[in-house]
Design a protein around this motif. Structure first.
Motif, short mmCIF file in Angstrom:
data_model
loop_
_atom_site.label_atom_id
_atom_site.label_comp_id
_atom_site.label_asym_id
_atom_site.label_seq_id
_atom_site.Cartn_x
_atom_site.Cartn_y
_atom_site.Cartn_z
N SER A 1 0.85 -1.19 0.00
CA SER A 1 0.00 0.00 0.00
C SER A 1 0.88 1.23 0.00
N PRO A 2 0.48 2.29 -0.74
CA PRO A 2 1.26 3.52 -0.71
C PRO A 2 1.41 4.11 0.69
N ALA A 3 0.48 3.79 1.58
CA ALA A 3 0.57 4.29 2.96
C ALA A 3 1.81 3.78 3.66
N LEU A 4 2.38 2.67 3.17
CA LEU A 4 3.57 2.08 3.79
C LEU A 4 4.87 2.62 3.20
N LEU A 5 4.80 3.41 2.13
CA LEU A 5 6.02 3.87 1.46
C LEU A 5 7.00 4.61 2.37
#
Length: 244
Positions: A11-15
């Motif tokens: 997920s982009p939230a984890l980038l």
């Protein structure tokens, strides 16, 4: 040099938790942004400029560009088209620059700033992409665009397919990469049936765009690899292959 590392960001939230230094980031938005980017550039689009917000896209109005916008799976009113691959045919995009904003994919691209390189992956170009990644010395981070920061089945399965092609001696995988590969191995016998369960597949069927799903699951339709340079996506090494 440390062993080559392949990681999957689900997920982009984890980038923010990943180190992009010395890393090639592969942005994945199978349904449908990354598929359309590969197809559009293969069909002769001069460039695709990914932007996060609608206002950013509208700022390019009256400059001779095609403006494309998708939200919630649908074309935003007032724009030329959205992110359906059927809008990225040679007749529509050849020689044109497209400014594109989508719910998930273009935002994920912008979040990958700082990577050694940012490229785009889809089933349409999976062999060309995997072969190129295999030849790179940098680490690889497969970034799933997901849906509004939630994990998506189709992006995770594609990431697993790339992992499955790249895995080998001296390659280090993180847990997410191993999980994605396991998911792909379960799905590979019938991708369409497996991904029919995906939330975004159901969303697209509700919008009567089921044909886009079948299109995006085609394997090796193009050899073009989109790469981000100076804020725009162009073809890696200038290689444009006519899409079928």
């Amino acid at each position: 040099m440390n062993p080559k590392r392949i990681q999957v960001c689900l997920s982009p939230a984890l980038l923010p938790f990943y180190d992009l230094n010395g890393t090639v980031a592969v942005v994945i938005d199978i349904f449908r942004a990354s598929s359309s980017m590969c197809y559009g550039l293969a069909n002769g689009a001069r460039a695709i400029i990914p932007v996060a917000e609608l206002d950013e896209c509208l700022a390019y109005q009256d400059k001779g560009y095609l403006l494309a916008a998708e939200r919630e799976g649908a074309v935003v009113e007032g724009f030329d088209f959205g992110n359906s691959p059927f809008s990225y045919t040679r007749e529509k995009v050849e020689g044109k620059t497209i400014v594109l904003t989508t719910t998930n994919g273009t935002r994920a691209i912008r979040l990958c700033a700082g990577a050694e390189a940012v490229v785009i992956g889809s089933f349409l170009n999976i062999s060309a992409l995997s072969n190129w990644l295999r030849d790179q010395d940098q680490h690889v981070l497969l970034v799933c665009a997901g849906w509004k920061n939630h994990v998506s089945l189709e992006d995770s399965v594609f990431a697993g397919a790339v992992v499955d092609r790249l895995i080998g001696s001296g390659i280090e995988l993180d847990d997410a990469a191993r999980a994605a590969q396991t998911l792909y191995l379960e799905a590979k016998g019938d991708l369409a049936a497996f991904l029919d369960k995906a939330s975004h597949s159901k969303r697209m069927r509700h919008l009567h765009i089921k044909q886009d799903i079948a299109f995006c699951l085609q394997i090796d339709q193009v050899s073009t690899i989109p790469i981000l340079k100076d804020g725009a996506l162009g073809c890696l090494l200038g290689d444009v292959q006519t899409a079928p």
